[in-house]
Structure formats: C-alpha cells, structure tokens
Design an enzyme around this catalytic site. Structure first.
Site, short mmCIF file in Angstrom:
data_model
loop_
_atom_site.label_atom_id
_atom_site.label_comp_id
_atom_site.label_asym_id
_atom_site.label_seq_id
_atom_site.Cartn_x
_atom_site.Cartn_y
_atom_site.Cartn_z
N GLU A 28 -8.57 -6.62 4.99
CA GLU A 28 -7.62 -7.56 4.20
C GLU A 28 -7.05 -8.51 5.33
O GLU A 28 -6.51 -9.68 4.53
CB GLU A 28 -6.31 -6.69 3.60
CG GLU A 28 -5.71 -6.01 4.72
CD GLU A 28 -4.84 -5.07 3.98
OE1 GLU A 28 -3.76 -4.70 4.48
OE2 GLU A 28 -5.53 -4.07 3.46
N ARG A 63 -14.51 -12.63 -0.99
CA ARG A 63 -13.77 -13.39 0.01
C ARG A 63 -14.64 -14.01 1.00
O ARG A 63 -14.35 -14.99 1.59
CB ARG A 63 -12.91 -12.49 0.55
CG ARG A 63 -11.66 -12.29 -0.27
CD ARG A 63 -10.65 -11.30 0.65
NE ARG A 63 -9.36 -11.13 -0.21
CZ ARG A 63 -8.37 -10.29 -0.24
NH1 ARG A 63 -8.67 -9.37 0.67
NH2 ARG A 63 -7.42 -10.20 -0.79
N HIS A 90 -13.48 -7.79 -3.41
CA HIS A 90 -11.90 -7.84 -3.53
C HIS A 90 -11.43 -8.58 -4.36
O HIS A 90 -12.18 -9.04 -5.41
CB HIS A 90 -11.33 -8.30 -2.23
CG HIS A 90 -11.60 -7.13 -1.12
ND1 HIS A 90 -10.63 -7.08 0.12
CD2 HIS A 90 -11.96 -5.97 -1.09
CE1 HIS A 90 -10.78 -5.79 0.63
NE2 HIS A 90 -11.88 -5.07 0.04
N SER A 116 -15.24 0.73 -1.58
CA SER A 116 -13.82 0.51 -1.46
C SER A 116 -13.15 2.18 -1.34
O SER A 116 -13.54 3.06 -1.81
CB SER A 116 -13.05 0.43 -2.91
OG SER A 116 -11.79 0.45 -3.09
N SER A 117 -12.35 2.03 -0.25
CA SER A 117 -11.66 3.31 0.03
C SER A 117 -10.59 3.76 -0.82
O SER A 117 -10.39 4.92 -0.85
CB SER A 117 -11.08 3.37 1.54
OG SER A 117 -9.97 2.21 1.14
N ARG A 124 1.41 3.90 -3.39
CA ARG A 124 1.20 5.34 -3.04
C ARG A 124 2.56 6.12 -3.28
O ARG A 124 2.36 7.31 -3.80
CB ARG A 124 0.43 5.62 -1.50
CG ARG A 124 -0.94 5.09 -1.58
CD ARG A 124 -1.36 5.21 -0.06
NE ARG A 124 -2.66 5.07 0.06
CZ ARG A 124 -3.22 3.71 -0.24
NH1 ARG A 124 -2.50 2.58 -0.39
NH2 ARG A 124 -4.56 3.56 -0.03
N ARG A 149 -4.46 -13.65 -0.50
CA ARG A 149 -4.80 -13.76 1.16
C ARG A 149 -5.21 -14.93 1.37
O ARG A 149 -5.11 -15.55 2.35
CB ARG A 149 -5.95 -12.53 1.50
CG ARG A 149 -5.17 -11.10 1.22
CD ARG A 149 -4.19 -11.04 2.21
NE ARG A 149 -3.84 -9.40 1.85
CZ ARG A 149 -2.39 -8.99 2.19
NH1 ARG A 149 -1.53 -9.59 2.67
NH2 ARG A 149 -2.42 -7.62 1.99
N SER A 170 0.87 -1.17 -0.02
CA SER A 170 -0.06 -0.09 0.21
C SER A 170 0.80 1.31 -0.04
O SER A 170 0.44 2.42 -0.63
CB SER A 170 -0.86 -0.17 1.27
OG SER A 170 -1.85 -1.29 1.14
#
Length: 455
Positions: free
Chosen positions: A325, A356, A352, A180-181, A45, A397, A41
């Site tokens: 997550e 999930r 996702h 989703s953020s 960014r 994951r 993440s």
C-alpha cells in the site's frame, strides 16, 4: 517544532474539496508535527471482532472515514448495534446476524472481504454491492472459500449474494490468496464461530501483505481465540467464543507516509506522535524505507518518530510485497531521486482500488518521468519534472502521491483529492496546515482562513 493537530471530531468528519485541487508547493523546508488518525486496517478488524464477540466492546481512536463508515453501516445491516455518536464507539453484537439486506462495500476491500464471511452466519441471504470500480476487484478465492464451507454464492465478483446455512460446520478450506491477503483474514475472523473451527490453507503464488494476516491473528488471540499459524501458509482456528475487548486503535502508519516523506523531499523535519515500537501494520517499515532514500530517522523519548531530510534523495531497490500500500508514495519519492529505482513484489496491486502499477506509470510519465512496468513492480528513471494534471483513479493512495510530488514540482493539479476521504478525510486540512507552518502561519490561522494556504 509546532504541532499540526487533527481537526476536531464531529458527526460530519472533515472532507477534502471536490473537483480539481492545485497541489501546493512547499514554501520552505517543512517542519511540523502531524497527528495521524487511527489505523483503518485495525479499526475495521476491531469492528468485525466486536460484532462477533459475546458481549459489547468499546473502540477508541477508531478511524472515521468512508471505509470505516461503510463497515459500520454494513454491520448494522447484519443486525449489529454500533453507537458511534461519541469519540469512542460502542459495538453490541446481535443474538444472531440478520439477513435480507444489501451491504454497500463502496471501494473498501476490508468491507467486501470481511463481511461476506459474516453473512454465512446470517438467517437469510445477504446481498453485496459497491462502487463501479469495485466490480473489477478480485473476489473469487474468498467466495470459493465460502462455497467450500457450504454457503451458496451467486457470482464471482461484486455484485453477489451470500446465503448461509445450518450445515456450515467449518473444517478444511484451501484457497489461492495470492491476489489478496484479505481473503485469509476474512475467513479467519469467523473461524472460531464454526462448529469445527477452521483449517485454512493457502495454495498458490506468493502471499502478499503478510503483516495484515499477522494483525488479524494477533487481534483474534487478544480476544481469547486459539490460532495455530506455526506451519507456513496454514492457519488452524479452534472453535470457541470471541471475548469482548475494549481497544485503542494505533495511528495509521501508512497514512503517515506522505507527511513523513514531505520532510525527506523538502529537507525539512516532520514528527508523528505515538509511533509504536512494534506493530503489525505494514507501515511500520516506513522509517526504514525513508532511511534508504537518504533521510535521517529519530525515535524520540516521547514516542514520536521524526524524519529529517538531507541534501539528496538516493535511489533504492526494494521489495514491497509486505507493504504494497506504500507503493504510490514510494514511487513518488523515487521519481525525484538521483538515479534509477526498482520496486519489486507488488504485482498484486493491479487488483487494488485501481491497477496501481498502470496508474503510477501513466501519471509519472505524464510529468516527464520514464517508467517501466514489470511483472511484479516498477523501474523508475527520474527526469526533470513538469506540471500537469495528476489523475487519481478514485484511489486515495494515488491522491497522496500527487500531493507529495506537488510539493516540489509546480503546477501539479490533483484531479480528485476528495477520494482521500476513503481512509483519511482530514488529509487536505492536515496537509494545508503542515504547509502553513512551513510558511510561518499558525494552524489556527490557516483553519480560520483556508484560502491563505500556500498554493
């Protein structure tokens, strides 16, 4: 305690074996130190902000995995110079973003949601495509936001094309980011480059993964961007420049989850060096979660976090909205707990890498657990588990969760452990070396002879 180091970095990072992978059982309580690669993440960014800056930036300890390779290649498609030939990467922004190409998003949410906003700044249309599984991932609110800025967008999901324009001045944009953020973060990243800045508002259901938005805001501020987030669900970005900044990326705390959970499940002790005292990564809550399961937590003087397992795994009731997550690993631990556990706040993870909630329920039930899927989470009733195939659905994951269960349940076979390459190509080598230490072998011995690893 011995140390499980990262495999040496090279032009070709370590990759997990393809095909079915028999998840090795723990030969003894696991005792190891595991050095976790950089945060995905934060890496992605940092790459985007370096591309938007007024000069070159250097990124150290950036994660080298499929998601970050896709981000680097996507930035190159937009005209950014990314030199990743060494241990540190040098990112030189272009005089102007170039269009006319196609960005491959793979299955990376950060790529498909952070680069379309950059595409509105390009001098020609930019096409976006990805893996077939990515076509089902929600994109509509982000693309609606780009349209509100004045861009032209073909389609409401992958594949699509974004065409910017000279009249993209910015201003007020309202979206529903309840799925989703990353929609919020993607728009915030370009806010300062818009003539009028950006007044971004969320109007909809509960906003998930707020720590990831906080991470975006903190990284913008570190580069001199003014962001006012004093009002709930509103972010005002003042127009201006984005300063170049050399950064060192934190360890990926979410990717540490299966390793630290291994200590809790086997009654062992696992340490992760350089655990930050504070972080905007959602995985910062992992010690608290493992403590709720009954593990002991120690913050060492040298900055390491150590998790030590106890005699029993307690059941928990937990809201993972801000750290969703972690759900697959938390569910795997809960499947081995003493009683029923409840996971709340994660309804949005249906969108996702795969659904999930459905995937976790299907795979746990296949091994003997009884699982109820609710509107916003899971109810997990532990049962005596047996072996079987653990399907990953191309989801890294899910693969980590299957490996974790395989530590204490014999004959678990993960159908596609190679999907861990998405965010952690070193997963299988690190996992294997950790187990080798538990069996009394050195990391060097297991690296020299991988076939000697515990099975």
């Amino acid at each position: 305690m011995s140390t499980t180091p990262l495999p040496p970095r090279s032009a070709e990072p370590a990759t997990a074996p393809s095909g079915a992978w028999p998840a090795p059982t723990a030969p003894a309580p696991i005792r190891a130190t595991v050095r976790v690669p950089g945060s995905k993440s934060e890496t992605n960014r940092a790459l985007v902000l370096a591309a938007l800056a007024t000069g070159p930036s250097t990124i150290t300890n950036g994660l080298d995995a499929r998601d970050t390779r896709l981000m680097r290649d996507g930035l190159r498609t937009l005209g950014v110079d990314v030199d990743d030939s060494g241990d540190s990467w040098r990112v030189t922004p272009p005089a102007g973003f170039t269009g006319g190409g196609t960005v491959d998003c793979g299955l990376a949410g950060t790529v498909m949601r952070f680069l379309p906003p950059l595409a509105v700044l390009a001098d020609a249309p930019v096409a976006f495509d990805g893996d077939q599984q990515a076509y089902a991932r929600p994109m509509g609110p982000l693309l609606d936001g780009l349209t509100a800025l004045g861009a032209r967008v073909s389609g409401d999901a992958l594949p699509f094309t974004v065409t910017g324009g000279a009249d993209l001045t910015g201003g007020l944009v309202t979206i529903d980011a309840s799925t989703s953020s990353q929609y919020v973060s993607g728009l915030l990243l370009i806010g300062a480059r818009l003539a009028e800045g950006l007044d971004l508002r969320h109007a909809g259901g509960d906003l998930p993964s707020r720590p990831h938005i906080a991470m975006t805001v903190a990284m913008l501020r570190a580069r001199g961007v003014e962001v006012d987030d004093s009002e709930t669900d509103r972010w005002v970005v003042r127009p201006g420049t984005i300063a170049p900044l050399d950064v060192t990326v934190e360890p990926d705390l979410s990717n540490a989850a299966p390793f630290l959970a291994a200590a809790a499940l086997t009654g062992g002790s696992v340490s992760v060096p350089h655990w930050p005292a504070e972080s905007n990564q959602p995985g910062i809550v992992l010690p608290h979660i493992l403590q709720q399961f009954g593990a002991d937590i120690t913050y060492e003087d040298d900055g390491a976090l150590t998790v030590t397992g106890t005699d029993e795994i307690d059941s928990i009731e937990i809201d993972l909205r801000d750290a969703s997550e972690l759900t697959p690993v938390v569910a795997a631990i809960a499947a081995l707990a003493a009683d029923t556990s409840h996971i709340h706040g994660v309804g949005h993870i249906r969108g996702h890498e795969t659904d999930r909630l459905a995937a976790i329920a299907t795979e746990l039930e296949g091994l003997g657990v009884r699982v109820k899927v609710t509107d916003d989470g899971l109810v997990i009733h532990p049962r005596l588990l047996g072996g079987g195939t653990w399907h990953t659905y191309a989801d890294h994951r899910m693969a980590q969760a299957g490996a974790l269960i395989g530590l204490v349940v014999e004959d678990v076979v993960v159908d596609d452990v190679a999907c861990t390459d998405k965010t952690m190509p070193e997963f299988v080598p690190l996992w294997t070396a950790m187990l080798a230490e538990a069996a009394g072998e050195s990391a060097a011995e297991i690296a020299a002879d991988p076939d000697s690893a515990p099975q």
